[in-house]
Write a protein that holds these residues in place. Structure first.
Motif, short mmCIF file in Angstrom:
data_model
loop_
_atom_site.label_atom_id
_atom_site.label_comp_id
_atom_site.label_asym_id
_atom_site.label_seq_id
_atom_site.Cartn_x
_atom_site.Cartn_y
_atom_site.Cartn_z
N ASP A 173 0.78 -1.09 0.18
CA ASP A 173 -0.08 0.05 0.08
C ASP A 173 0.96 1.28 0.20
OD1 ASP A 173 -2.37 -1.43 0.07
OD2 ASP A 173 -2.63 -1.30 2.32
N ASP A 174 1.99 0.99 0.91
CA ASP A 174 2.69 2.45 0.67
C ASP A 174 3.72 2.62 -0.42
OD1 ASP A 174 2.49 2.95 3.39
OD2 ASP A 174 4.22 2.33 4.20
N VAL A 175 3.99 1.51 -1.32
CA VAL A 175 4.44 1.70 -2.55
C VAL A 175 3.46 2.32 -3.46
CG1 VAL A 175 5.47 0.14 -4.45
CG2 VAL A 175 6.12 -0.26 -2.05
N GLU A 176 2.35 1.82 -3.58
CA GLU A 176 1.05 2.07 -4.42
C GLU A 176 0.90 3.98 -4.15
OE1 GLU A 176 -3.27 1.08 -6.00
OE2 GLU A 176 -2.48 0.45 -3.95
N THR A 177 0.90 4.12 -2.76
CA THR A 177 0.75 5.63 -2.58
C THR A 177 1.99 6.39 -3.21
OG1 THR A 177 -0.55 5.12 -0.51
CG2 THR A 177 0.69 7.39 -0.69
N LEU A 178 3.20 6.02 -2.83
CA LEU A 178 4.32 6.47 -3.59
C LEU A 178 4.26 6.83 -5.01
CD1 LEU A 178 7.17 7.83 -2.83
CD2 LEU A 178 8.06 5.88 -2.60
N LEU A 179 4.10 5.60 -5.61
CA LEU A 179 4.19 5.64 -7.08
C LEU A 179 3.04 6.49 -7.69
CD1 LEU A 179 5.92 3.19 -6.86
CD2 LEU A 179 4.97 1.95 -8.27
N LYS A 180 1.89 6.53 -7.02
CA LYS A 180 0.81 7.39 -7.44
C LYS A 180 1.36 8.94 -7.24
CE LYS A 180 -3.00 4.41 -7.42
NZ LYS A 180 -4.37 4.11 -6.78
N GLY A 181 2.24 9.15 -6.43
CA GLY A 181 2.61 10.56 -6.04
C GLY A 181 3.47 11.40 -7.18
N GLY A 182 4.29 10.31 -8.11
CA GLY A 182 4.83 10.89 -9.01
C GLY A 182 6.41 11.34 -8.98
N GLU A 183 6.70 11.09 -7.75
CA GLU A 183 8.25 11.29 -7.52
C GLU A 183 9.27 10.37 -7.47
OE1 GLU A 183 7.03 15.29 -4.66
OE2 GLU A 183 7.53 13.34 -3.70
N ALA A 184 8.87 9.18 -7.45
CA ALA A 184 9.60 8.07 -7.26
C ALA A 184 10.33 7.79 -8.74
CB ALA A 184 9.27 6.78 -6.63
N ASP A 185 11.67 7.46 -8.66
CA ASP A 185 12.18 6.89 -10.02
C ASP A 185 12.44 5.51 -10.18
OD1 ASP A 185 12.72 9.51 -10.98
OD2 ASP A 185 14.52 9.58 -9.45
N PHE A 186 12.41 4.94 -9.05
CA PHE A 186 12.78 3.37 -8.86
C PHE A 186 11.71 2.87 -7.83
CE2 PHE A 186 16.45 4.08 -11.35
CZ PHE A 186 16.99 2.94 -11.83
#
Length: 299
Positions: A173-186
């Motif tokens: 769930d944390d990973v999904e939240t982060l990816l949807k935030g648009g700031e992660a490269d990896f």
């Protein structure tokens, strides 16, 4: 059963292990590991790399250097690293003018401001890099508080890329939240035939958001080898140049082209060469990949 026990007890695997350092290093790895582009920049990244092997954190520099030589000889580049492994990796890079030849995924957990400054300074000094290749937030305890620190490290020029590194569905769930935030490269995540769940929503989401994917735990801490112990590879595995059970797992992972790089942890050179060789020969097509998964369900 760990892989070392599987290789010791299986006659076919034992014969493979006995010949692998000579045969595969001399022949198969003449072909270089192919690359896939990092979505954020298009920078090519070889599709097989190393996880945080205990060898890199230990006192046997010669063994660590042999593993890194094998990685580079095969055309590999990515190494997942923690602070305790950085002195060895930095020593190797300096001795071999290999700072640019290694792409290091550095796991750093933010603390207070003073600790953060020390951590960044020490990592850069140990690795011999003006900017770290990739800072990964490992196993976040407080994503809302920790991620802004990681983001600021990149904005300040301390890292070329930033991302998250997890193992376990409790972090999805944390990973999904982060990816949807648009700031992660990896995104580094557990994904294999034994743990395919990340492929259901997180890998497609990473593709849609332009996030590179590093897959970890391809053998589920040895459980994969326990599952196939005493069995020979199906004859049809030769159709996609598969020569060992380790390659069977890795080739299934890499056949998903959303995966930029699969990483494996090993302290043994012949295991490392076997793993690296999975990336230099043909990968299964979609039908073959479905057949592999169906076969594993019968065991």
């Amino acid at each position: 059963m760990k892989r070392r026990s599987f290789l010791r007890d299986g006659s076919v695997a034992l014969a493979l292990a006995a010949t692998m350092p000579v045969d595969l290093l001399a022949q198969e790895t003449k072909a270089k590991i192919p690359t896939r582009p990092i979505p954020a920049t298009g920078e090519p990244l070889p599709i097989i790399g190393f996880g945080g092997s205990a060898t890199f954190s230990g006192d046997d520099y010669a063994a660590a250097a042999a593993l890194l030589d094998a990685l580079r000889d095969a055309g590999g580049k990515f190494v997942d690293t923690w602070p305790q492994a950085e002195p060895t990796l930095g020593r190797y890079a300096a001795a071999n003018a290999a700072h640019d030849a290694l792409f290091l995924g550095t796991n750093l957990t933010p603390g207070n401001a003073a600790a953060n400054r020390r951590a960044i300074s020490m990592s850069k000094a140990r690795q011999g890099k003006e900017a770290l290749d990739l800072i990964q937030l490992p196993r976040p305890r407080d994503l809302r508080r920790q991620w802004p620190v990681v983001r600021d490290w990149k904005l300040a020029g301390h890292a070329r890329y930033i991302g998250i590194a997890v193992t376990g569905q409790q972090f999805f769930d944390d990973v999904e939240t982060l990816l949807k935030g648009g700031e992660a490269d990896f995104m580094q995540i557990n994904y294999s035939m034994m743990e395919p769940q990340a492929g259901e929503r997180l890998l497609p989401l990473a593709r849609d958001e332009g996030v590179a994917v590093i897959s970890n735990r391809p053998f589920l801490n040895g459980q994969f080898f326990s599952k196939v112990a005493g069995r020979e590879l199906p004859a049809w595995a030769a159709d996609f140049d598969c020569r060992s059970w380790a390659q069977f797992s890795l080739k299934w992972i890499l056949a998903n082209d959303i995966v930029n790089c699969a990483i494996t942890e090993t302290t043994k050179l012949h295991h490392a060469v076997d793993n690296l060789s999975a990336g230099v020969s043909r990968l299964p097509d979609p039908g073959e990949r479905e057949r592999m998964q169906a076969f594993m369900r019968t065991i």
